[in-house]
Design a protein around this motif. Structure first.
Motif, mmCIF file in Angstrom:
data_model
loop_
_atom_site.group_PDB
_atom_site.id
_atom_site.type_symbol
_atom_site.label_atom_id
_atom_site.label_comp_id
_atom_site.label_asym_id
_atom_site.label_seq_id
_atom_site.Cartn_x
_atom_site.Cartn_y
_atom_site.Cartn_z
ATOM 1 N N TYR A 433 8.069 7.545 11.436
ATOM 2 C CA TYR A 433 8.183 6.422 10.461
ATOM 3 C C TYR A 433 6.830 5.400 10.549
ATOM 4 O O TYR A 433 6.442 5.103 9.749
ATOM 5 C CB TYR A 433 9.464 5.737 10.754
ATOM 6 C CG TYR A 433 10.504 6.533 10.092
ATOM 7 C CD1 TYR A 433 10.575 7.666 9.493
ATOM 8 C CD2 TYR A 433 12.008 5.960 10.121
ATOM 9 C CE1 TYR A 433 11.591 8.467 8.927
ATOM 10 C CE2 TYR A 433 13.130 6.632 9.559
ATOM 11 C CZ TYR A 433 12.774 7.859 8.828
ATOM 12 O OH TYR A 433 13.765 8.568 8.329
ATOM 13 N N ALA A 434 6.604 5.159 11.823
ATOM 14 C CA ALA A 434 5.710 4.181 12.122
ATOM 15 C C ALA A 434 4.324 4.778 11.716
ATOM 16 O O ALA A 434 3.576 3.884 11.179
ATOM 17 C CB ALA A 434 5.748 3.806 13.489
ATOM 18 N N ALA A 435 4.222 6.125 12.011
ATOM 19 C CA ALA A 435 2.838 6.666 11.658
ATOM 20 C C ALA A 435 3.010 6.534 10.194
ATOM 21 O O ALA A 435 1.726 6.394 9.434
ATOM 22 C CB ALA A 435 2.566 7.912 12.118
ATOM 23 N N LEU A 436 3.767 7.010 9.277
ATOM 24 C CA LEU A 436 3.774 6.832 7.903
ATOM 25 C C LEU A 436 3.635 5.598 7.456
ATOM 26 O O LEU A 436 2.668 5.678 6.494
ATOM 27 C CB LEU A 436 5.346 7.281 7.553
ATOM 28 C CG LEU A 436 5.535 7.165 5.772
ATOM 29 C CD1 LEU A 436 4.732 8.053 5.087
ATOM 30 C CD2 LEU A 436 7.238 7.378 5.668
ATOM 31 N N LEU A 437 4.137 4.561 7.757
ATOM 32 C CA LEU A 437 3.954 3.195 7.361
ATOM 33 C C LEU A 437 2.563 2.798 7.804
ATOM 34 O O LEU A 437 1.916 2.196 6.910
ATOM 35 C CB LEU A 437 4.818 1.945 7.831
ATOM 36 C CG LEU A 437 6.179 2.305 7.428
ATOM 37 C CD1 LEU A 437 7.266 1.247 8.005
ATOM 38 C CD2 LEU A 437 6.485 2.412 6.060
ATOM 39 N N SER A 438 1.931 3.119 9.016
ATOM 40 C CA SER A 438 0.626 2.997 9.258
ATOM 41 C C SER A 438 -0.214 3.467 7.963
ATOM 42 O O SER A 438 -1.395 2.794 7.911
ATOM 43 C CB SER A 438 0.379 3.121 10.744
ATOM 44 O OG SER A 438 -0.963 2.971 10.957
ATOM 45 N N GLY A 439 -0.244 4.636 7.730
ATOM 46 C CA GLY A 439 -1.006 5.477 6.924
ATOM 47 C C GLY A 439 -0.807 5.007 5.478
ATOM 48 O O GLY A 439 -1.859 5.058 4.628
ATOM 49 N N ALA A 440 0.513 4.412 5.121
ATOM 50 C CA ALA A 440 0.509 4.047 3.662
ATOM 51 C C ALA A 440 0.084 2.616 3.509
ATOM 52 O O ALA A 440 -0.247 2.341 2.137
ATOM 53 C CB ALA A 440 2.065 4.175 3.314
ATOM 54 N N ARG A 441 0.184 1.851 4.405
ATOM 55 C CA ARG A 441 -0.101 0.371 4.269
ATOM 56 C C ARG A 441 -1.437 0.080 3.417
ATOM 57 O O ARG A 441 -1.730 -0.856 2.733
ATOM 58 C CB ARG A 441 -0.007 -0.469 5.327
ATOM 59 C CG ARG A 441 1.482 -0.869 5.699
ATOM 60 C CD ARG A 441 1.682 -1.987 6.652
ATOM 61 N NE ARG A 441 3.143 -2.033 6.668
ATOM 62 C CZ ARG A 441 3.876 -1.844 7.661
ATOM 63 N NH1 ARG A 441 3.644 -1.053 8.633
ATOM 64 N NH2 ARG A 441 5.297 -2.146 7.865
ATOM 65 N N PRO A 442 -2.475 0.853 3.888
ATOM 66 C CA PRO A 442 -3.764 0.617 3.303
ATOM 67 C C PRO A 442 -3.828 0.784 1.841
ATOM 68 O O PRO A 442 -4.738 0.389 1.057
ATOM 69 C CB PRO A 442 -4.740 1.526 4.160
ATOM 70 C CG PRO A 442 -4.015 1.640 5.500
ATOM 71 C CD PRO A 442 -2.705 1.779 5.196
ATOM 72 N N LEU A 443 -2.923 1.655 1.373
ATOM 73 C CA LEU A 443 -2.744 1.906 -0.178
ATOM 74 C C LEU A 443 -1.845 0.994 -0.956
ATOM 75 O O LEU A 443 -2.099 1.110 -1.960
ATOM 76 C CB LEU A 443 -1.978 3.313 -0.148
ATOM 77 C CG LEU A 443 -2.778 4.527 0.475
ATOM 78 C CD1 LEU A 443 -1.834 5.773 0.302
ATOM 79 C CD2 LEU A 443 -4.170 4.790 0.081
ATOM 80 N N VAL A 444 -1.561 -0.159 -0.282
ATOM 81 C CA VAL A 444 -0.903 -1.199 -1.064
ATOM 82 C C VAL A 444 -1.629 -1.954 -1.705
ATOM 83 O O VAL A 444 -2.790 -2.290 -0.925
ATOM 84 C CB VAL A 444 0.162 -1.896 0.143
ATOM 85 C CG1 VAL A 444 0.919 -3.178 -0.748
ATOM 86 C CG2 VAL A 444 0.986 -1.269 0.594
ATOM 87 N N ARG A 445 -1.411 -2.117 -2.948
ATOM 88 C CA ARG A 445 -2.302 -2.826 -3.834
ATOM 89 C C ARG A 445 -2.089 -4.247 -3.523
ATOM 90 O O ARG A 445 -0.826 -4.946 -3.640
ATOM 91 C CB ARG A 445 -2.095 -2.422 -5.219
ATOM 92 C CG ARG A 445 -2.393 -1.111 -5.569
ATOM 93 C CD ARG A 445 -2.242 -0.559 -6.998
ATOM 94 N NE ARG A 445 -2.353 0.726 -7.363
ATOM 95 C CZ ARG A 445 -1.595 1.700 -7.135
ATOM 96 N NH1 ARG A 445 -0.243 1.470 -6.689
ATOM 97 N NH2 ARG A 445 -1.892 2.781 -7.577
ATOM 98 N N GLU A 446 -3.118 -5.039 -3.540
ATOM 99 C CA GLU A 446 -3.035 -6.511 -3.286
ATOM 100 C C GLU A 446 -2.539 -7.096 -4.487
ATOM 101 O O GLU A 446 -3.201 -7.156 -5.367
ATOM 102 C CB GLU A 446 -4.481 -7.082 -2.778
ATOM 103 C CG GLU A 446 -4.655 -6.688 -1.264
ATOM 104 C CD GLU A 446 -3.940 -7.190 -0.163
ATOM 105 O OE1 GLU A 446 -3.263 -8.100 -0.251
ATOM 106 O OE2 GLU A 446 -3.605 -6.456 0.808
ATOM 107 N N GLU A 447 -1.325 -7.605 -4.513
ATOM 108 C CA GLU A 447 -0.852 -8.335 -5.572
ATOM 109 C C GLU A 447 -0.188 -9.634 -5.241
ATOM 110 O O GLU A 447 0.799 -9.925 -4.769
ATOM 111 C CB GLU A 447 0.214 -7.505 -6.042
ATOM 112 C CG GLU A 447 -0.188 -6.147 -6.661
ATOM 113 C CD GLU A 447 0.793 -5.337 -7.220
ATOM 114 O OE1 GLU A 447 1.974 -5.585 -7.267
ATOM 115 O OE2 GLU A 447 0.660 -4.267 -7.778
ATOM 116 N N SER A 448 -1.206 -10.717 -5.165
ATOM 117 C CA SER A 448 -0.615 -12.275 -4.813
ATOM 118 C C SER A 448 0.345 -12.477 -6.219
ATOM 119 O O SER A 448 0.365 -11.882 -7.126
ATOM 120 C CB SER A 448 -2.016 -12.922 -5.039
ATOM 121 O OG SER A 448 -2.430 -13.074 -6.497
#
Length: 571
Positions: A433-448
């Motif tokens: 799970y930690a590896a999944l989130l680590s890989g996915a977070r860079p894909l999170v679009r910055e939305e202020s």
């Protein structure tokens, strides 16, 4: 009796429609039924949207995208891991419920979310829409039997991600494998899979077919005129939200191509009297562009769907994997015969030779011959359609389904109440799970909070809850600051239209057009508002303007169908 259903969507897709129909049927019988959803599209006050922050929504999208990018070519059906899942146990609609009935909860409830409900002592029913709840993430296993063991070596994910399905499976086992749950499958096929699974092999598993109200989902007179189809055409219909490989679109197209080798069918095509009508994703490119496909796009409009089924001579369901397709019930309600592959729950619904024809799964020649058989015999088609409608009324009625669920709920409530266990000791999340989130977070679009996407998401949340005043307030603030004025006005027009304030809606759209003259997207908004206002001729005229300016604009056929449907509904 208080029953709370849980489904990721309320009305989008076949699984959601099946859930919503059961919920509505219970409400009609006086049951205190609620539906908790992550993505509310209806205005039904008995539907409750679960709270979710913008950051959580963004992370869910990123996790989904991360996994899709690491799929093998074994399957293109979705693969989802609901981590982090949403904890709904504290919602009043859940906490006060006598029965919590889970349905399709992908990208919504993770194993720990389900565990939290069981910790509360909730009596839990889970209606299976696919195989996801007892696998490591796949919704259809595509022949893999890993779920009978531990979902290691998953063939649907790249080798670098193989630890994840095994970890998800182990998390499911820890949270609910050894605890009291009642499993309902609409089809015998899926029930068999569940009984063989390592997670559900010792569970109470019942088969309760989905139901439908044949009086409300009924044949539409004048359907071909409504959809712009010739009365003397032979019309085949295919319906799918997404054209995954398992839905068999390629097999259907190949069968249609083989049908054209028949002189009579070739003559129909040559005269423009053969139509392959498709409802669903428009992203799919037909393997043979010479075939007479007509794509209407995706819709959840019941009147348009009923018109499509009514207009069709035959409904085709060539799925290679399928649970209990609502589309077959919908076609039969409209007295349309069905041809389908012998896969999943399809043969549970189609009575071969009586309400339609069932052919071997994947056999495109057999499917082509079945189409030709019914094309040559209009009387048989009519007889099959009428028999199909009678079969829905006798075996798959909403009343039958609801009675079976009420009997199950009553039986469960007679059993001793489950002990409230309190929260289980917190366990370290699996490393996968930690590896999944680590890989996915860079894909999170910055939305202020001030970004367009973030701001409009707040507006849409208010709209989903019927809270128009705060939604307008957010947009008024955008306009006062001069922030994304066109999008603010366009969204405000959509709110006005939803409120029935059509003149205000049109004023907003026209102000947008003054800034972006000739924009087909904005003109489409104008057409929608005119349709909702009952100004049907004007709405059609705007669509004609769009087509002249941009002939390939997506969704025009569906918009015309919705206008014609509205004309029929208006009498």
């Amino acid at each position: 009796m208080k029953v709370t259903h849980v489904n990721t969507f309320d009305i989008t897709g076949g699984a959601s429609r099946a859930t919503y129909r059961l919920h509505q049927a219970l409400c009609r019988l006086g049951v205190d039924s609620k539906l908790v959803t992550l993505d509310r599209q209806s205005a039904d006050p008995t539907v409750v949207q679960a709270p979710s922050t913008r950051a959580e929504s963004s992370l869910r999208r990123a996790v989904f995208e991360y996994l899709q990018a690491r799929r093998t070519n074994v399957s293109d059906c979705i693969f989802t891991v609901a981590h982090p899942g949403v904890d709904i146990s504290a919602l009043p609609e859940v906490a006060d419920a006598d029965i919590v009935n889970l349905h399709w909860v992908g990208q919504f409830l993770g194993p720990q979310s389900v565990g939290a409900l069981l910790d509360q002592g909730k009596r839990l029913v889970w209606r299976l829409s696919d195989q996801w709840s007892f696998t490591g993430g796949c919704h259809y296993a595509t022949g893999c039997t890993g779920y009978e063991r531990d979902c290691s070596d998953c063939p649907q994910l790249a080798a670098s991600e193989r630890a994840l399905p095994k970890a998800v499976f182990a998390d499911r086992r820890r949270n609910y494998a050894d605890r009291s749950m009642h499993i309902v499958s609409p089809s015998r096929w899926l029930a068999g899979c569940a009984r063989r699974s390592a997670l559900y092999h010792d569970k109470d598993i019942r088969v309760i077919p989905n139901g439908i109200d044949a009086d409300s989902f009924s044949r539409v007179p004048g359907a071909r005129k409504m959809l712009g189809l010739r009365e003397d055409s032979f019309v085949l219909l295919f319906v799918a939200v997404q054209f995954d490989r398992r839905k068999g679109f390629v097999e259907m197209a190949e069968s249609a191509a083989r049908c054209l080798l028949d002189p009579a069918m070739a003559a129909l095509a040559g005269e423009g009297r053969l139509e392959l009508l498709c409802i669903g994703s428009e992203r799919y490119s037909p393997p043979d562009s010479s075939l007479p496909f007509r794509f209407l796009g995706a819709t959840s409009d019941n009147l348009v769907l009923r018109a499509a089924y009514s207009a069709a001579d035959v409904f085709i369901i060539p799925s290679l994997e399928e649970n209990f397709p609502s589309t077959v019930l919908e076609a039969m309600c409209c007295a349309t015969p069905v041809i389908g592959f012998d896969s999943g729950g399809i043969p549970d619904i189609i009575a071969h030779g009586a309400t339609g024809l069932v052919t071997p799964t994947g056999d495109v020649e057999a499917l082509a011959q079945a189409i030709l058989t019914l094309q040559r015999d209009p009387a048989r088609r009519r007889a099959m359609g009428e028999t199909g409608l009678a079969r829905v009324r006798s075996e798959f009625s909403s009343e039958n389904q609801t009675r079976r669920y009420l009997d199950l709920y009553a039986e469960i409530l007679e059993q001793p109440a489950l002990a409230t266990q309190g929260a289980r000791p917190s366990a370290r999340p699996p490393a996968a799970y930690a590896a999944l989130l680590s890989g996915a977070r860079p894909l999170v679009r910055e939305e202020s909070a001030q970004s367009l996407a973030g701001t409009l998401e707040r507006v849409f949340r208010h709209r989903a809850r019927g809270e128009f005043a705060p939604a307008h307030g957010i947009l008024d603030d955008m306009l006062a600051r001069g922030f994304e004025v066109v999008e603010a006005l366009r969204t405000k027009g959509g709110l006005y239209a939803a409120q029935g304030r059509f003149d205000d809606a049109l004023a907003c759209f026209n102000m947008c057009l003054a800034k972006r003259p000739g924009s087909p997207d904005l003109l489409a908004n104008v057409s929608d508002a005119l349709r909702m206002a009952g100004r049907f001729d004007e709405a059609l005229a705007v669509l004609d303007d769009i087509e002249r300016a941009e002939p390939g604009f997506s969704g025009l056929a569906l918009k015309r169908a919705r206008i014609r449907a509205a004309v029929v509904a208006a009498g």
